[in-house]
Design a protein around this motif. Structure first.
Motif, mmCIF file in Angstrom:
data_model
loop_
_atom_site.group_PDB
_atom_site.id
_atom_site.type_symbol
_atom_site.label_atom_id
_atom_site.label_comp_id
_atom_site.label_asym_id
_atom_site.label_seq_id
_atom_site.Cartn_x
_atom_site.Cartn_y
_atom_site.Cartn_z
ATOM 1 N N ILE A 333 37.425 50.418 42.745
ATOM 2 C CA ILE A 333 36.072 50.100 42.513
ATOM 3 C C ILE A 333 36.001 49.096 41.213
ATOM 4 O O ILE A 333 36.837 49.342 40.717
ATOM 5 C CB ILE A 333 34.913 51.646 42.568
ATOM 6 N N THR A 334 35.472 48.015 41.798
ATOM 7 C CA THR A 334 35.548 46.861 40.643
ATOM 8 C C THR A 334 33.957 46.347 40.760
ATOM 9 O O THR A 334 33.659 46.498 41.913
ATOM 10 C CB THR A 334 36.575 46.120 40.618
ATOM 11 N N LEU A 335 33.763 45.712 39.988
ATOM 12 C CA LEU A 335 32.611 44.643 39.640
ATOM 13 C C LEU A 335 33.005 43.427 39.394
ATOM 14 O O LEU A 335 34.061 43.093 38.913
ATOM 15 C CB LEU A 335 31.548 45.424 38.013
ATOM 16 N N ALA A 336 32.010 42.374 40.546
ATOM 17 C CA ALA A 336 32.345 41.433 40.836
ATOM 18 C C ALA A 336 31.429 40.510 40.321
ATOM 19 O O ALA A 336 30.337 40.507 41.085
ATOM 20 C CB ALA A 336 32.448 41.251 42.492
ATOM 21 N N ARG A 337 31.656 39.144 39.833
ATOM 22 C CA ARG A 337 30.303 38.509 39.306
ATOM 23 C C ARG A 337 30.631 37.159 39.306
ATOM 24 O O ARG A 337 31.362 36.402 39.562
ATOM 25 C CB ARG A 337 29.790 38.675 37.610
ATOM 26 N N SER A 338 29.934 36.853 40.171
ATOM 27 C CA SER A 338 29.819 35.808 40.912
ATOM 28 C C SER A 338 29.089 34.484 41.332
ATOM 29 O O SER A 338 28.178 34.536 39.950
ATOM 30 C CB SER A 338 30.065 36.074 42.706
ATOM 31 N N ARG A 394 48.857 38.535 44.673
ATOM 32 C CA ARG A 394 47.548 38.047 45.886
ATOM 33 C C ARG A 394 47.026 39.371 46.915
ATOM 34 O O ARG A 394 46.062 39.578 46.586
ATOM 35 C CB ARG A 394 47.987 37.740 46.491
ATOM 36 N N ALA A 395 48.470 40.326 46.909
ATOM 37 C CA ALA A 395 47.930 41.605 47.153
ATOM 38 C C ALA A 395 46.574 42.503 46.290
ATOM 39 O O ALA A 395 45.986 43.035 47.177
ATOM 40 C CB ALA A 395 49.007 42.373 47.736
ATOM 41 N N PHE A 396 47.431 42.803 45.097
ATOM 42 C CA PHE A 396 46.981 43.272 44.655
ATOM 43 C C PHE A 396 44.964 42.622 44.259
ATOM 44 O O PHE A 396 43.906 43.584 44.708
ATOM 45 C CB PHE A 396 47.147 43.379 42.736
ATOM 46 N N LEU A 397 45.175 41.823 44.302
ATOM 47 C CA LEU A 397 43.574 40.856 43.879
ATOM 48 C C LEU A 397 42.741 41.193 45.286
ATOM 49 O O LEU A 397 41.162 41.455 45.838
ATOM 50 C CB LEU A 397 43.210 39.750 44.014
ATOM 51 N N HIS A 398 43.203 40.658 46.454
ATOM 52 C CA HIS A 398 43.142 41.051 47.642
ATOM 53 C C HIS A 398 42.238 42.451 47.799
ATOM 54 O O HIS A 398 40.858 42.766 48.264
ATOM 55 C CB HIS A 398 43.631 40.638 49.113
ATOM 56 N N GLU A 399 42.753 43.543 47.734
ATOM 57 C CA GLU A 399 42.334 44.671 47.844
ATOM 58 C C GLU A 399 41.455 44.974 46.767
ATOM 59 O O GLU A 399 39.936 45.968 47.409
ATOM 60 C CB GLU A 399 43.442 45.754 47.380
ATOM 61 N N GLN A 400 41.633 44.567 45.985
ATOM 62 C CA GLN A 400 40.084 44.648 44.344
ATOM 63 C C GLN A 400 39.197 44.378 44.798
ATOM 64 O O GLN A 400 37.361 44.559 45.193
ATOM 65 C CB GLN A 400 40.964 44.629 43.282
#
Length: 449
Positions: A333-338, A394-400
């Motif tokens: 899980i991660t938190l995304a601030r946009s 990029r693959a790591f970021l896509h999953e996150q």
């Protein structure tokens, strides 16, 4: 004698005809002199209303009036300073976007006005203050932090963008981005840039990154995360672990905290500090930047990091690797601030042009360049491939990003952060047990609605 009688009767008939003729003329003359009596207005029964003959044409004309593509128009944009001022790469990327858009739409001029991102003179505050007083001074397009969306929704400032942008744009957004701007099934803005948190670690000190907090506690490397007064990052880092356990901040009538889950996270914090893996100095770290500065200085083997910090300094990182944030049970899980583009224009003609501008801003021609220049992550799957060249990263970021949770967009979230921070500090300072601190934090947010 007979002839004389006939003659006499003829004279009488002639006289009568003359009298009748004069009488008719007299009546006609009187009629011309009289005031005409008004005709009674027919009363329309209530159950069968007769529509006004001018109403329907007026509405139809307003709806069907075609937009003149050659009509001159100036759109006003309110943007944060880093997007509107100076010659730094992010502002230059926006400048190129604007120049291209005006070249492709010669009737359009763009007036860019910088506004502070937050605070009393910030974007959202000024929108709320301007609308009821001088609505004519409102911008047509605005950029804002989606964590403040609820404030704009309360004042009905943003125009739904569902029909103004191609469906392909909506379908391409990561789930967290779409969730962050959807209210009552209306998509009120378009997220374009995001920051997430993950674990950064020194591969020379950490062979395998921990996925759970039990593994963190068993590790030999120091782990940094914010746990002090600052910009709210301490509470955000804590709540990320709370959310990973299935916790929620939304109760049936008001915000709430699950005291059992809060106490569980607090116990992990305390155990890690007692074991020496988490140093006491985290108590003074209030931001991710605080942690990052010590990490790149070699003071720790692991640190909670923001994607912005990692991408900004990646060129100087020789042994730093990345991994998911360690959670209680290893759940990713991660938190995304946009940040998002929103349309404020009320006129349909201006809305249509604003929609075209926003579509261009989040498109493949401009968004990759801005993402790279600003160190933000694109919110669209297809743009991520264009903005990040390293396939593994990029693959790591896509999953996150696929598993990311949108940053809380709640009324009173700052008060929740204060309650959580107090619980963290009370436990790490030995003032309260995890259970007591959890109960106190839950009680602190009860008045919120």
């Amino acid at each position: 004698m007979v002839q004389g009688g006939l003659a006499h009767r003829a004279v009488i008939v002639c006289i009568a005809i003359v009298i009748l003729a004069n009488g008719a003329l007299l009546l006609a003359g009187c009629a011309l002199l009289q005031t005409p009596t008004p005709r009674p207005t027919p009363v329309v029964p209530p159950e069968t209303p007769v529509p006004s003959p001018t109403t329907a044409p007026t509405v139809a004309a307003a709806v069907s009036t075609p937009i003149d593509p050659s009509a001159p128009v100036t759109l006003t944009l309110w943007l944060p300073p880093e997007m509107a001022l100076g010659d730094e790469p992010p502002a230059e990327a926006v400048s190129r976007l604007n120049q291209t858009f005006m070249a492709e739409n010669p009737q359009v001029k763009l007036d860019v006005i910088p506004k502070a991102a937050y605070g009393p003179g910030g974007l959202v505050h000024l929108l709320l203050a301007t609308q009821p007083v001088v609505p004519a001074r409102m911008p047509d397009i605005v950029v804002f932090d989606t964590s403040e969306l609820h404030r704009l929704v309360d004042s009905d400032i943003l125009i739904p963008l569902d029909e103004l942008l191609p469906e392909a744009v909506w379908d391409d957004l990561f789930p967290f981005a779409l969730e962050a701007v959807t209210v009552s099934e209306n998509r009120l803005a378009v997220p374009f840039g995001a920051n997430i948190v993950f674990l950064a670690y020194n591969s020379a000190m950490v062979e395998a990154p921990p996925r759970t907090w039990d593994e963190v506690i068993a590790a030999r490397a120091t782990y940094l995360f914010p746990a002090g007064q600052g910009d709210g990052s301490a509470a955000d880092a804590f709540l990320l672990l709370y959310f990973a356990q299935g916790g929620s901040l939304e109760g049936s009538e008001r915000p709430e905290l699950n005291t059992g889950l809060v106490a569980n996270v607090l116990r992990k914090y305390l155990a890690a500090m007692d074991n020496g893996v988490v140093p006491g100095m985290v108590r003074t770290m209030g931001t991710l930047e605080d942690c990052w500065a010590l990490y790149i200085a070699g003071e720790a083997g692991m640190s909670l990091a923001g994607s912005l910090q990692y991408q900004r300094d990646r060129a100087i990182l020789k042994r730093t690797r990345y991994a998911q944030v360690p959670t209680i049970d290893g759940k990713p899980i991660t938190l995304a601030r946009s940040w998002a583009w929103g349309v404020v224009a009320q006129d349909p003609f201006r809305q249509e042009i604003a929609g075209r501008y926003v579509a261009s801003a989040v498109g493949p021609k401009h968004l990759p360049a801005w993402s790279s220049a600003s160190f933000h992550l694109p919110t669209r799957r297809s743009i991520l491939r264009l903005a990040i060249e390293d396939r593994e990263y990029r693959a790591f970021l896509h999953e996150q990003l696929q598993n990311a949770r949108p940053y809380p967009n709640l009324r009173g979230y700052s008060h929740i952060q204060e309650a959580v921070l107090r619980a963290i500090q009370d436990v790490l300072d030995g003032v309260a047990t995890p259970e007591r601190a959890a109960i106190t934090a839950a009680a602190m947010i009860l008045p919120l609605r």
